[in-house]
Design an enzyme around this catalytic site. Structure first.
Site, PDB file in Angstrom:
ATOM      1  N   ASP A 127     -34.453 -71.625 -72.052  1.00 20.42           N
ATOM      2  CA  ASP A 127     -36.300 -72.671 -72.107  1.00 20.42           C
ATOM      3  C   ASP A 127     -36.554 -73.521 -72.892  1.00 20.42           C
ATOM      4  OD1 ASP A 127     -36.693 -71.087 -69.697  1.00 20.42           O
ATOM      5  OD2 ASP A 127     -37.234 -69.181 -71.044  1.00 20.42           O
ATOM      6  N   ALA A 186     -40.359 -89.750 -64.065  1.00 18.63           N
ATOM      7  CA  ALA A 186     -41.158 -88.679 -63.251  1.00 18.63           C
ATOM      8  C   ALA A 186     -42.406 -90.148 -63.923  1.00 18.63           C
ATOM      9  CB  ALA A 186     -41.654 -87.727 -63.787  1.00 18.63           C
ATOM     10  N   GLU A 187     -43.609 -89.880 -62.978  1.00 19.27           N
ATOM     11  CA  GLU A 187     -45.003 -90.659 -63.247  1.00 19.27           C
ATOM     12  C   GLU A 187     -45.983 -89.453 -64.082  1.00 19.27           C
ATOM     13  OE1 GLU A 187     -42.881 -90.936 -60.576  1.00 19.27           O
ATOM     14  OE2 GLU A 187     -42.716 -93.421 -61.128  1.00 19.27           O
ATOM     15  N   ARG A 247     -46.303 -82.854 -52.089  1.00 21.88           N
ATOM     16  CA  ARG A 247     -45.469 -81.742 -51.656  1.00 21.88           C
ATOM     17  C   ARG A 247     -45.037 -81.130 -52.704  1.00 21.88           C
ATOM     18  NH1 ARG A 247     -44.587 -82.843 -45.699  1.00 21.88           N
ATOM     19  NH2 ARG A 247     -46.137 -83.995 -45.354  1.00 21.88           N
ATOM     20  N   HIS A 253     -35.319 -70.226 -59.809  1.00 21.97           N
ATOM     21  CA  HIS A 253     -33.797 -69.998 -60.399  1.00 21.97           C
ATOM     22  C   HIS A 253     -32.508 -70.721 -60.008  1.00 21.97           C
ATOM     23  CE1 HIS A 253     -36.189 -66.468 -60.966  1.00 21.97           C
ATOM     24  NE2 HIS A 253     -34.969 -65.895 -61.571  1.00 21.97           N
TER      25      HIS A 253
END
Ligand code: ADP
Length: 323
Positions: A127, A186-187, A247, A253
């Site tokens: 994390d 990414a957008e 989608r 995991h």
């Protein structure tokens, strides 16, 4: 110091095995005895402590997960539970404990240390939300796994002119989401640290189609208010008005189980070895982490009390480059 024990606790992370190996071999190198504790604090309370040799950690540096096993142990939150752990350590003649794990695990290490027992922590969580280490063991591998998934989804998204949501782990920290969004091109990205408006995300998606993009990838952190499930629901409810469908893929995991890459193996080896070296020089009650390019120690009390901030300026970078 004559006898140390090592445990892994909380969420497993790729590279934990390399850290166990480094702690074991560095301890043996110093002429100490080294023992492994199974299943984190649960095994500690149960006295599940076994002597290790150099061969106990053979052939594990390339394996994901942890050979010691890990657990979440509510009993360790109580003083009585921790006293049982201390009794088990005394029964096995263990003089100090190395705790490999994340936020919760290091809070446990601090609680044990506050009871007067010598403990050194090793910063390990995918994390990357642990104060005292700019980057923790497992983050780099988890990030690369998320990226591989994003790259593949981009291919199918382009072929079908679809928008894909990719939910990544990170609990309440948006680090994995933000970094995989930047590295994956990414957008849009949704993180817990910054409130997101699904209407704005919809506008961004529409605009990116207008600009001629054939795909759209939105990376969302599992801990965000609008995680994949909430965003899907919103887009479904407003489908007519928004004009397109999403989608969703939740990596979950899958991100944890990978074989550690070179970065995590080396980081884990250096942090694990440093933990033993610090114990040898008489230090305790500290977390070993990677800060500003160096291996550094931070008091466990400070680690338990502070929260690691996320550089949200990187969100602006992600947004600017998504155009
Ligand atoms: P991680 O180390 O990956 O953040 P968790 O938050 O689940 O994982 O913590 C792992 C374990 O550490 C818990 O199950 C518990 O046994 C112990 N722990 C967590 N917080 C504390 C605390 N404040 N005091 C004592 N032990 C704790």
């Amino acid at each position: 110091m004559k006898h140390i024990a090592v445990l892994t606790s909380g969420g497993d992370a790729p590279g934990m095995n390399a850290a166990i190996r480094a702690v074991t071999r560095m301890g043996l190198e110093l002429g100490w005895r080294v023992s492994g504790v199974a299943q984190g604090y649960a095994g500690l309370i149960a006295g599940d402590i076994e002597p290790f040799t150099a061969r106990s950690v053979s052939g594990i540096i390339q394996q994901g997960g942890t050979i010691l096993g890990s657990a979440r142990c509510p009993d360790f939150l109580t003083e009585e539970g921790r006293e049982r752990g201390l009794r088990a350590l005394a029964q096995h003649d263990v003089d100090a404990l190395v705790v490999i794990g994340g936020n919760g695990s290091q809070a446990g290490a601090n609680a044990l240390s506050a009871m007067g027992y010598p403990v050194v922590g090793v910063a390990s969580t995918i994390d990357n939300d642990l104060y005292g280490s700019d980057i923790t063991i497992g983050v780099d591998t988890a990030l690369n796994i998320a990226l591989e998934a994003i790259d593949r989804l981009k291919v199918t998204a382009s072929s079908h002119q679809r928008a894909f949501l990719v939910e990544v782990m990170g609990r309440n920290c948006g680090y994995l989401a933000l970094m995989s969004a930047i590295a994956g091109g990414a957008e849009a990205v949704v993180i817990p640290e910054v409130e997101s408006d699904p209407e704005i995300i919809a506008t961004e998606l529409r605009d990116s189609y207008r600009r001629g993009k054939s795909h759209a990838i939105i990376v969302v952190a599992e801990g965000a208010r609008y995680n994949a499930e909430a965003l899907l629901e919103f887009f479904k409810a407003h489908r007519g008005r928004l004009g397109f469908e999403l989608r969703a893929t939740t990596l979950g995991h899958v991100q944890r189980g990978g074989a550690p890459g070179a970065y995590d193996r080396i980081l884990a080896t250096r942090l694990g070895a440093a933990a033993v070296e610090r114990l040898a020089s008489g230090e305790q009650g500290i977390l070993i982490g990677h800060l500003q390019g160096e291996i550094r120690a931070t008091p466990l009390a400070e680690v338990a009390a502070r929260k690691k901030p996320l550089d949200v300026n990187l969100l602006k970078l992600a947004d600017a480059l998504a155009k």
